[in-house]
Design a protein around this motif. Structure first.
Motif, PDB file in Angstrom:
ATOM      1  N   GLN A   1       0.860  -1.175   0.000  1.00 48.16           N
ATOM      2  CA  GLN A   1       0.000   0.000   0.000  1.00 48.16           C
ATOM      3  C   GLN A   1       0.905   1.236   0.000  1.00 48.16           C
ATOM      4  O   GLN A   1       1.387   1.657   1.045  1.00 48.16           O
ATOM      5  N   ASN A   2       1.143   1.752  -1.167  1.00 51.34           N
ATOM      6  CA  ASN A   2       1.985   2.936  -1.288  1.00 51.34           C
ATOM      7  C   ASN A   2       1.133   4.160  -0.956  1.00 51.34           C
ATOM      8  O   ASN A   2       0.475   4.729  -1.834  1.00 51.34           O
ATOM      9  N   ASN A   3       1.154   4.555   0.322  1.00 47.78           N
ATOM     10  CA  ASN A   3       0.381   5.732   0.723  1.00 47.78           C
ATOM     11  C   ASN A   3       1.227   7.005   0.676  1.00 47.78           C
ATOM     12  O   ASN A   3       0.819   8.044   1.182  1.00 47.78           O
ATOM     13  N   GLN A   4       2.396   6.883   0.061  1.00 45.17           N
ATOM     14  CA  GLN A   4       3.270   8.000  -0.302  1.00 45.17           C
ATOM     15  C   GLN A   4       4.083   8.603   0.844  1.00 45.17           C
ATOM     16  O   GLN A   4       4.912   9.495   0.607  1.00 45.17           O
ATOM     17  N   TRP A   5       3.877   8.104   2.055  1.00 48.47           N
ATOM     18  CA  TRP A   5       4.626   8.664   3.181  1.00 48.47           C
ATOM     19  C   TRP A   5       5.044   7.560   4.141  1.00 48.47           C
ATOM     20  O   TRP A   5       4.197   6.832   4.661  1.00 48.47           O
ATOM     21  N   ALA A   6       6.348   7.443   4.381  1.00 48.73           N
ATOM     22  CA  ALA A   6       6.869   6.564   5.425  1.00 48.73           C
ATOM     23  C   ALA A   6       7.112   7.455   6.644  1.00 48.73           C
ATOM     24  O   ALA A   6       8.202   8.014   6.801  1.00 48.73           O
TER      25      ALA A   6
ATOM     26  N   PHE B   1       3.789  -9.129  -7.139  1.00 45.03           N
ATOM     27  CA  PHE B   1       3.935  -7.897  -6.369  1.00 45.03           C
ATOM     28  C   PHE B   1       2.896  -6.903  -6.854  1.00 45.03           C
ATOM     29  O   PHE B   1       2.846  -6.561  -8.034  1.00 45.03           O
ATOM     30  N   ILE B   2       2.045  -6.444  -5.927  1.00 44.67           N
ATOM     31  CA  ILE B   2       1.019  -5.442  -6.236  1.00 44.67           C
ATOM     32  C   ILE B   2       1.384  -4.140  -5.526  1.00 44.67           C
ATOM     33  O   ILE B   2       1.628  -4.134  -4.319  1.00 44.67           O
ATOM     34  N   GLU B   3       1.415  -3.068  -6.283  1.00 40.65           N
ATOM     35  CA  GLU B   3       1.548  -1.745  -5.678  1.00 40.65           C
ATOM     36  C   GLU B   3       0.217  -1.027  -5.806  1.00 40.65           C
ATOM     37  O   GLU B   3      -0.213  -0.676  -6.914  1.00 40.65           O
ATOM     38  N   ALA B   4      -0.456  -0.826  -4.678  1.00 39.35           N
ATOM     39  CA  ALA B   4      -1.709  -0.085  -4.655  1.00 39.35           C
ATOM     40  C   ALA B   4      -1.371   1.372  -4.343  1.00 39.35           C
ATOM     41  O   ALA B   4      -0.996   1.708  -3.219  1.00 39.35           O
ATOM     42  N   PHE B   5      -1.485   2.218  -5.344  1.00 34.62           N
ATOM     43  CA  PHE B   5      -1.100   3.626  -5.211  1.00 34.62           C
ATOM     44  C   PHE B   5      -2.249   4.395  -4.569  1.00 34.62           C
ATOM     45  O   PHE B   5      -3.292   4.626  -5.185  1.00 34.62           O
ATOM     46  N   THR B   6      -2.071   4.769  -3.318  1.00 34.04           N
ATOM     47  CA  THR B   6      -3.141   5.399  -2.549  1.00 34.04           C
ATOM     48  C   THR B   6      -2.561   6.576  -1.777  1.00 34.04           C
ATOM     49  O   THR B   6      -1.509   7.107  -2.133  1.00 34.04           O
ATOM     50  N   TYR B   7      -3.270   6.988  -0.711  1.00 35.45           N
ATOM     51  CA  TYR B   7      -2.802   8.129   0.070  1.00 35.45           C
ATOM     52  C   TYR B   7      -3.261   7.979   1.511  1.00 35.45           C
ATOM     53  O   TYR B   7      -4.423   7.653   1.772  1.00 35.45           O
ATOM     54  N   ARG B   8      -2.332   8.213   2.411  1.00 31.16           N
ATOM     55  CA  ARG B   8      -2.663   8.174   3.843  1.00 31.16           C
ATOM     56  C   ARG B   8      -3.266   9.528   4.216  1.00 31.16           C
ATOM     57  O   ARG B   8      -2.559  10.503   4.457  1.00 31.16           O
ATOM     58  N   MET B   9      -4.594   9.582   4.280  1.00 29.62           N
ATOM     59  CA  MET B   9      -5.273  10.846   4.514  1.00 29.62           C
ATOM     60  C   MET B   9      -5.115  11.324   5.960  1.00 29.62           C
ATOM     61  O   MET B   9      -5.256  12.514   6.246  1.00 29.62           O
ATOM     62  N   GLY B  10      -4.838  10.419   6.874  1.00 28.71           N
ATOM     63  CA  GLY B  10      -4.635  10.796   8.261  1.00 28.71           C
ATOM     64  C   GLY B  10      -3.159  10.841   8.611  1.00 28.71           C
ATOM     65  O   GLY B  10      -2.287  10.914   7.741  1.00 28.71           O
ATOM     66  N   ALA B  11      -2.901  10.796   9.898  1.00 37.25           N
ATOM     67  CA  ALA B  11      -1.524  10.778  10.379  1.00 37.25           C
ATOM     68  C   ALA B  11      -0.959   9.366  10.315  1.00 37.25           C
ATOM     69  O   ALA B  11      -1.703   8.382  10.230  1.00 37.25           O
ATOM     70  N   HIS B  12       0.357   9.265  10.353  1.00 39.70           N
ATOM     71  CA  HIS B  12       0.995   7.945  10.390  1.00 39.70           C
ATOM     72  C   HIS B  12       0.496   7.157  11.594  1.00 39.70           C
ATOM     73  O   HIS B  12       0.073   6.014  11.482  1.00 39.70           O
ATOM     74  N   THR B  13       0.569   7.757  12.752  1.00 37.37           N
ATOM     75  CA  THR B  13      -0.097   7.274  13.964  1.00 37.37           C
ATOM     76  C   THR B  13      -0.567   8.512  14.715  1.00 37.37           C
ATOM     77  O   THR B  13      -0.298   9.644  14.316  1.00 37.37           O
TER      78      THR B  13
ATOM     79  N   ASP C   1       1.819  11.384  15.510  1.00 35.38           N
ATOM     80  CA  ASP C   1       2.414  12.079  14.373  1.00 35.38           C
ATOM     81  C   ASP C   1       1.609  13.340  14.046  1.00 35.38           C
ATOM     82  O   ASP C   1       0.397  13.399  14.260  1.00 35.38           O
ATOM     83  N   ASP C   2       2.275  14.346  13.517  1.00 35.68           N
ATOM     84  CA  ASP C   2       1.628  15.573  13.057  1.00 35.68           C
ATOM     85  C   ASP C   2       1.983  15.794  11.590  1.00 35.68           C
ATOM     86  O   ASP C   2       3.021  16.375  11.272  1.00 35.68           O
ATOM     87  N   PRO C   3       1.124  15.339  10.663  1.00 32.86           N
ATOM     88  CA  PRO C   3       1.471  15.432   9.241  1.00 32.86           C
ATOM     89  C   PRO C   3       1.520  16.857   8.705  1.00 32.86           C
ATOM     90  O   PRO C   3       2.083  17.089   7.627  1.00 32.86           O
ATOM     91  N   THR C   4       0.948  17.818   9.420  1.00 30.98           N
ATOM     92  CA  THR C   4       0.996  19.199   8.937  1.00 30.98           C
ATOM     93  C   THR C   4       2.416  19.751   8.937  1.00 30.98           C
ATOM     94  O   THR C   4       2.685  20.778   8.309  1.00 30.98           O
ATOM     95  N   ARG C   5       3.318  19.068   9.619  1.00 32.77           N
ATOM     96  CA  ARG C   5       4.707  19.530   9.685  1.00 32.77           C
ATOM     97  C   ARG C   5       5.499  19.162   8.435  1.00 32.77           C
ATOM     98  O   ARG C   5       6.587  19.692   8.225  1.00 32.77           O
TER      99      ARG C   5
END
Length: 376
Positions: A202-207, A261-273, A276-280
């Motif tokens: 699940q490639n949500n674009q942010w590690a 191998f499947i890459e599902a190109f998506t987006y983590r709309m919330g925080a990592h946990t 975390d503060d994704p606005t930073r």
């Protein structure tokens, strides 16, 4: 959206546009042709229920009832679409964000919260659901999945032609995990052993705060052919496309065709946990772009367009979601802390001398303190 590099949308399998229109794909449309209006409403229900669960869990953590929570907000289509392609005998190795897949495997969603409450090693019977415990060590479970798949292969439960016996294994992980050595090793073992395992990224674009562009210069799925493993990139916010590509990969694995191998190109709309503060590290414009591609809205628009989302259904679903939220709040707040010594239980399937020695030491240590009130 970039036209090159790891964030390109070029070549993504898509069967449902962000506006809710069905589109044809020569290789995958037929794999969802059997999904009638009732089945589509079922997928919609799954995603709505899982999102409500996620929302309630986040609120419980904010209220101090959970120690931590990993949101799946925005990734419901990838999880529900792929999870509904699994057969009962298939086995899942999740990371720690696969709440939607857990739902499709019949777990009581409340049980997922026991781990994050800190009162259980996991919270569910893995054998009852063919759904392994959540793995917090990034990428390590891909090796577990590959080993299990090799075991299935050696047990003769692959390529028999018996649809009730042939088994596939699927492991879920994020884009960040592909930078871990364990994932590379798992791909090597799976390839050379032709193991019946599906690697679902699940490639949500942010590690956490590290973008995919800092992890790869090419689409992540392009790494797999270097190991001799076929790969496919799919629109991870399209529940139908995710179902179709996973069904194909699982069929290949069960028949003896080896890993995919499947890459599902998506987006983590919330925080990592919730720590975390994704606005930073990401912009409001980026978040707005992806909110317009919400996987639930996409299917809702399609059902509305074909006249298959009656008001009675949505009212019933809203009521079901509200009841789930109430049950989660009551259940979690009713849990009591376990006895400290219970941490030594269920560590191994059989008695272990080291664990028993540690248990004895801990009991002696606990017994060395004065009881409440200070008198013995």
């Amino acid at each position: 959206m970039s036209t090159t590099g790891p964030l390109t949308d070029d070549g993504l399998v898509q069967l449902l546009t962000p506006g809710g229109q069905r589109v044809e794909h020569p290789d995958y449309s037929y794999r969802v042709a059997h999904l009638d209006a009732e089945a589509l409403r079922g997928l919609y229900r799954d995603m709505v229920i899982v999102r409500r669960f996620d929302t309630e869990a986040t609120a419980l953590q904010r209220q101090g009832e959970l120690g931590l929570w990993a949101q799946s907000l925005g990734q419901e289509a990838a999880q529900i679409g792929s999870g509904r392609a699994l057969l009962p005998q298939d086995y899942v190795f999740p990371s720690y964000r696969e709440h939607g897949v857990a739902h499709t495997r019949g777990l009581d969603l409340a049980d997922l919260l026991r781990l994050f409450r800190g009162i259980d090693h996991g919270g569910w019977d893995t054998a009852a659901h063919n759904f392994h415990l959540y793995t917090l060590v990034i990428g390590s479970h891909t090796l577990h999945a590959t080993g299990y798949a090799m075991g299935v292969q050696r047990d003769g439960d692959v390529g028999t032609g018996d649809p009730t016996r042939d088994t596939a294994v699927v492991t879920y992980f994020g884009d960040g995990a592909t930078s871990q050595g364990d994932v590379s090793e798992a791909l090597v073992f799976a390839s050379v052993n032709n193991a019946p395992v599906v690697f679902f990224c699940q490639n949500n674009q942010w590690a956490i705060s590290e973008p995919t562009t800092r992890q790869s210069r090419v689409p992540i799925a392009d790494r797999a052919p270097g190991f001799g493993i076929p790969s496919v990139r799919v629109d991870g916010n399209d529940v139908l496309a995710c179902h179709a590509v996973t069904a194909e990969a699982l069929e290949r694995a069960r028949s003896g065709g080896g890993p995919t191998f499947i890459e599902a190109f998506t987006y983590r709309m919330g925080a990592h946990t919730t720590s975390d503060d994704p606005t930073r590290y990401r912009s409001a414009a980026e978040e707005d772009y992806w909110s317009q591609r919400d996987p639930i809205d996409r299917l809702r628009l399609h059902l509305e367009a074909i006249g298959e989302l009656p008001a009675a259904f949505t009212a019933e679903l809203d009521a079901e979601a509200a009841l789930l939220g109430e049950r989660l709040r009551t259940t979690v707040r009713g849990w009591e802390a376990p006895e400290p010594g219970s941490m030594f239980e269920h560590v191994y399937a059989s008695p272990n001398a080291v664990v028993e020695a540690e248990r004895a030491w801990f009991e002696a240590y606990e017994g060395s303190f004065l009881p409440a009130g200070g008198a013995r």
